[in-house]
Enzyme design. Structure first.
Site, short mmCIF file in Angstrom:
data_model
loop_
_atom_site.label_atom_id
_atom_site.label_comp_id
_atom_site.label_asym_id
_atom_site.label_seq_id
_atom_site.Cartn_x
_atom_site.Cartn_y
_atom_site.Cartn_z
N ASP A 3 0.67 -5.09 -4.07
CA ASP A 3 1.81 -4.61 -4.87
C ASP A 3 2.12 -5.50 -6.07
OD1 ASP A 3 3.95 -3.21 -5.75
OD2 ASP A 3 5.34 -3.88 -4.20
N GLU A 31 6.60 4.50 1.51
CA GLU A 31 7.90 3.82 1.64
C GLU A 31 9.03 4.80 1.95
OE1 GLU A 31 8.12 1.45 -2.02
OE2 GLU A 31 7.12 -0.18 -0.96
N GLU A 46 8.70 -7.61 -11.97
CA GLU A 46 9.33 -7.63 -10.65
C GLU A 46 9.02 -8.92 -9.88
OE1 GLU A 46 8.31 -4.26 -8.22
OE2 GLU A 46 9.28 -5.10 -6.44
C1 BDP Z 1 7.29 -1.83 -5.37
C2 BDP Z 1 8.75 -1.89 -5.69
C3 BDP Z 1 9.50 -0.66 -5.30
C4 BDP Z 1 8.77 0.56 -5.80
C5 BDP Z 1 7.36 0.56 -5.27
C6 BDP Z 1 6.51 1.69 -5.82
O1 BDP Z 1 9.28 -3.02 -5.03
O2 BDP Z 1 10.78 -0.75 -5.85
O3 BDP Z 1 9.42 1.73 -5.43
O4 BDP Z 1 6.72 -0.61 -5.67
O5 BDP Z 1 5.66 1.40 -6.63
O6 BDP Z 1 6.66 -2.75 -6.22
O7 BDP Z 1 6.67 2.83 -5.43
#
Ligand code: BDP
Length: 675
Positions: free
Chosen positions: A367, A293, A395
């Site tokens: 996720d 990301e 989340e």
């Molecule tokens: C996702 C979240 C994000 C996190 C990412 C992670 O939306 O905010 O940074 O995972 O695990 O679930 O790195």
């Protein structure tokens, strides 16, 4: 009699008077006095906890700390301290305990009866003390106890996605608990209360900062602050960890590169690690999000995950520190199906990591969705210890508004058979390494705590913090057993209340799946904040950041074809799961739309078509929430008014939200259904 309002700050450590005359009499008899052997900060914490708990639970002044183990005494201390007092634990039992296991047992000494709480270390004695208090809080029989209890997983971490500006990524219970501005001078009393709560459920590691890290956390100024927190946590048996940003050598060190193969970069990290250990001698290690990301990582330089992880591992090794290298990667150039990327990147690296590296894998391949099949990496990297990463923060589960008890989901993952070494190769065995006869094991979960008075936003979200700790210690405990413990400690031992709340909690996860993402649907939440439905979202620049990417609704049907006719993500699982998932006829219905693009008129086991079944699920989910609201109303007057109202308000919102999910999703998907 009216019940006094409670704000939830005490969590599950409320220590109200035992409201069962038989049990109370037994407890007063068995614990006529208390002897605490030994000294030191941890034993001081044991003493304080017993001082706080016993007079309250037993509603009597329990004489504490006589030196001699008198008749009917609770005797607490390490096995060495006990032996010095003539109370001997046989060597074979000692050996079984390791560093963290504890014993709680009845003991006869010179014709008198004692109840012993002991372990090889003071931290183990503390865990055992909390366990005994749990037995009292839940009205268990303590005559003739013989508990030998060891953790199944060595490293049990709570990780915080907390930023230095005080905000929390995916935090729904206020701001960070860490008062960075005040540290290191001022030690907030809440740090102790936090550590105490963690210790009570066996958590032994805390990662302080967000995986989307900032270089600031590694500056000398902030390391001193982190060290002050580590000093608070240490006597509770908890080590501190940090999440470093991979580009720190450039950002902080002024180097031209952060290439892990560059000796100057490795030297920079070595110096940084030396500095950390000067401040935090028991520092646990680094949790790293790299090339994920947009975060920097070794691939920015043509190096790979193993190069990055090993370079950090080498810097930490002589101190016994470890690297938790996250496998949450989904580079579109690796595979067009996001669910397949991590497996494809990491399996070829098996055997290339240093012994002090864990590859940290989320429970599912996408996720933290309401339901995912387990991640195919579990079982696929025999030579690399994998850490399981869970998310306690809700989340994708209605955040701190929805009542969703997550233990059932975590159990589903832990109990899932990977078939890596034939039948009986559960994810739990991969994580605790019993499948490979190895010792290094680790589990991690993203915390749901914050500055809210009740810590977690929703009073019932506390149950997820609790359940994580209990499962991390012993993944064989059932979701129901843990729920029941938590209810008895947090709300009431009244059998009716216990039964009612347990039913709500145990059904809540499946209900959430039903009203949000039934039958294997996933990632339909609103963009960015992930609260509420938006199945039609398709405006993101990356295909896999769009919700339409995940459900692929069209005139023919619904779902992501991950079978061999599609992306073949099913092929990443071992036989017979591979074949089972691959075939529409044998794929478990809970994962149907995860693995298949299913025709609208396809009939499910119920005899309903897909479209009918979807609607049925939404209705069932909404009905469960309606039922929770009714049930909760029935508890008015039976539990304290303050927490009652707080939960009531949130349940009403959850009810509105569940209806909204049903309305939005049926309207949206309905447009594709050929009538
Ligand atoms: C996702 C979240 C994000 C996190 C990412 C992670 O939306 O905010 O940074 O995972 O695990 O679930 O790195």
């Amino acid at each position: 009699m009216s019940i006094k309002g409670e704000d939830g700050y005490e969590l599950w450590l409320r220590y109200r008077k035992v409201d069962d005359p038989g049990r109370l009499a037994q407890y007063r008899r068995v614990i006529g006095s208390v002897v605490i052997l030994g000294q030191g900060e941890t034993i001081e914490i044991v003493r304080r906890e017993l001082e706080r708990a016993l007079p309250a639970l037993l509603d009597s002044s329990v004489p504490l700390y006589g030196k001699e183990p008198a008749n009917n005494a609770l005797v607490v201390g390490t096995v060495d301290e006990l032996a010095a007092a003539g109370l001997v634990i046989p060597q074979d039992r000692r050996d079984r305990l390791g560093e963290e296991g504890f014993i709680i047992c009845a003991y006869q000494h010179n014709g008198s009866n004692q109840l012993l709480v002991t372990g090889n270390s003071a931290a183990a004695v503390l865990t055992g003390t909390f366990h005994l208090l749990r037995l009292l809080q839940t009205y268990q029989d303590i005559d003739d106890l013989d508990v030998v209890n060891c953790p199944r997983i060595r490293h049990r971490l709570l990780v915080h996605w907390d930023n230095v500006d005080g905000s929390i990524e995916r935090g729904y219970a206020g701001r960070t608990l860490w008062q960075w501005d005040e540290l290191p001078e001022k030690i907030d009393v809440r740090y102790h209360d936090y550590a105490r709560a963690c210790a009570s459920i066996g958590i032994n590691g805390v990662a302080l900062n967000n995986v989307n890290a900032q270089a600031t956390s590694l500056t000398s100024e902030y390391l001193v602050k982190a060290a002050a927190l580590a000093d608070v946590f240490r006597p509770y048996g908890i080590r501190a960890y940090l999440s470093p940003i991979f580009s720190a050598p450039m950002q902080l060190g002024g180097l031209p590169t952060s290439d892990p193969r560059d000796p100057a970069v490795a030297a920079w990290w070595k110096d940084k690690v030396d500095e950390i250990y000067r401040l935090i001698p028991d520092f646990g290690g680094f949790q790293v999000k790299a090339n994920s990301e947009g975060e920097p990582g070794p691939q920015d330089y043509g190096a790979n995950h193993d190069d990055g992880a090993n370079m950090l591992a080498d810097a930490l090794a002589s101190y016994g520190g470890m690297v938790l290298w996250r496998a949450f990667v989904y580079d579109v150039t690796v595979d067009a199906d996001r669910a397949k990327c991590a497996y494809k990147e990491f399996v070829p690296l098996d055997g290339r990591f240093r012994p002090n590296v864990f590859v940290q894998v989320k429970n599912g391949p996408v996720d933290f969705q309401p339901r995912e099949p387990f991640h195919p990496l579990f079982g696929a990297m025999e030579q690399t210890p994998l850490a399981l990463e869970l998310q306690i923060a809700q989340e994708y589960f209605g955040q701190s508004i929805h009542l969703v008890y997550l233990a059932g989901m975590w159990k589903e993952v832990l109990d899932a058979d990977t078939y890596a070494k034939g039948p009986g190769s559960e994810v739990a065995g991969v994580i605790d390494r019993s499948l490979y006869d190895q010792a290094a094991s680790c589990i991690v979960a993203v915390a749901n705590t914050g500055s809210d008075r009740n810590w977690c936003g929703h009073h019932f979200s506390q149950a997820n913090w609790y359940a994580y700790g209990r499962l991390a210690w012993d993944h064989e405990l059932s979701a129901g057993t843990i729920a029941e413990e938590w209810i008895r400690m947090t709300w009431s031992n009244d059998p009716e209340i216990v039964k009612t709340l347990k039913k709500m909690m145990l059904g809540s996860w499946l209900a959430c799946i039903d009203y949000m993402t039934p039958l294997g649907l996933h990632h339909l939440m609103q963009e960015g904040h992930h609260y509420g439905p938006d199945p039609g979202f398709s405006a993101a620049p990356r295909p896999d950041w769009n919700n339409t990417y995940y459900h692929r609704a069209d005139k023919e049907g619904l779902g992501f074809d991950r079978s061999s006719t599609g992306s073949n993500a099913a092929g990443q699982y071992y036989s017979p799961l591979h074949e089972q998932f691959d075939n529409l006829a044998t794929c478990p219905e809970e994962y149907l739309l995860w693995f298949h693009h299913v025709p609208w008129e396809h009939r499910l086991k119920s005899g309903r078509t897909l479209w009918e079944e979807l609607q049925h699920c939404y209705d069932r989910g909404v009905a469960f929430v309606d039922e929770m609201c009714r049930t909760w109303e029935g508890l008015e007057g039976g539990i304290d008014p303050q927490r009652y109202r707080h939960v009531s308000e949130r349940l009403k919102k959850q009810q509105e939200n569940a209806r909204e999910w049903r309305r939005v999703c049926t309207e949206y998907f309905g447009r594709f259904v050929a009538w």
